[in-house]
Design a protein around this motif. Structure first.
Motif, PDB file in Angstrom:
ATOM      1  N   ALA A  45       0.818  -1.138   0.083  1.00  0.00           N
ATOM      2  CA  ALA A  45      -0.186   0.024   0.039  1.00  0.00           C
ATOM      3  C   ALA A  45       0.889   1.273  -0.127  1.00  0.00           C
ATOM      4  O   ALA A  45       2.093   1.106   0.334  1.00  0.00           O
ATOM      5  CB  ALA A  45      -1.034  -0.055   1.277  1.00  0.00           C
ATOM      6  N   LEU A  46       0.317   2.402  -0.398  1.00  0.00           N
ATOM      7  CA  LEU A  46       0.994   3.648  -0.515  1.00  0.00           C
ATOM      8  C   LEU A  46       0.600   4.375   0.664  1.00  0.00           C
ATOM      9  O   LEU A  46      -0.401   4.464   1.222  1.00  0.00           O
ATOM     10  CB  LEU A  46       0.620   4.295  -1.665  1.00  0.00           C
ATOM     11  N   LEU A  91       6.390  -0.715   2.456  1.00  0.00           N
ATOM     12  CA  LEU A  91       7.282  -1.853   2.528  1.00  0.00           C
ATOM     13  C   LEU A  91       8.756  -1.082   2.707  1.00  0.00           C
ATOM     14  O   LEU A  91       9.903  -1.544   3.126  1.00  0.00           O
ATOM     15  CB  LEU A  91       7.447  -2.809   1.306  1.00  0.00           C
ATOM     16  N   ALA A  92       8.912   0.172   1.896  1.00  0.00           N
ATOM     17  CA  ALA A  92      10.357   0.907   2.110  1.00  0.00           C
ATOM     18  C   ALA A  92      10.307   1.381   3.572  1.00  0.00           C
ATOM     19  O   ALA A  92       9.610   1.849   4.216  1.00  0.00           O
ATOM     20  CB  ALA A  92      10.049   2.202   1.190  1.00  0.00           C
TER      21      ALA A  92
END
Length: 157
Positions: A2-3, A16-17
């Motif tokens: 997801a953003l 995830l970053a």
């Protein structure tokens, strides 16, 4: 995947970053830094009790807890109590108040103490302002004590 929106720059990036690719902001590092700041400025209930025990006459417990206005009034009342106790020894019993208050600080459950004095919005007095706080308390107490002394001496004649 997801953003999520970066809290620093406002751009969207993947959850995830570890860091924002645009500005390098890391939520994990920000939380660690916030936790470090909060834990380094935590107030201790036993220290509040000790300040009550040893510095009650200047409102030391409230200065430690960051409550400057309450410290001023507590110190002024303490000075008045001391002055009245000189003339009327019956009021010496009121000198037990700081002892009881010190015991109450130490016996207070840690969660209640933290909620009251260690929350994010609890007041703080910076070390640079401490001399000014003490000077203000001294001046107010001196003025109140002087006025009360003249009033009591007028009645004792």
């Amino acid at each position: 995947m997801a953003l999520i929106k970066c809290k620093e720059c406002g751009k969207e990036y993947s959850d995830l970053a570890e860091t924002c690719p645009n500005c390098g902001y890391s939520e994990k590092k920000a939380k660690e830094k916030e936790t470090l700041c909060v834990s380094s400025s935590r107030k201790n209930k036993y220290a509040a009790g000790a300040f009550t025990w040893f510095f009650w006459f200047v409102g030391g417990q409230y200065i430690y807890l960051g409550l400057e206005g309450r410290a001023t009034w507590y110190a002024a009342c303490a000075q008045v109590l001391i002055l009245i106790s000189i003339f009327l020894p019956v009021f010496w019993i009121l000198l037990l108040v700081p002892i009881i208050q010190a015991i109450l600080f130490c016996a207070m459950p840690q969660e209640k103490f933290d909620a009251k004095y260690n929350s994010k919005d609890s007041p703080r007095i910076s070390a640079a302002r401490l001399p000014l706080v003490f000077l203000g308390i001294f001046i107010r107490c001196f003025l109140i004590t002087t006025v009360l002394f003249f009033i009591l001496s007028a009645f004792m004649r």
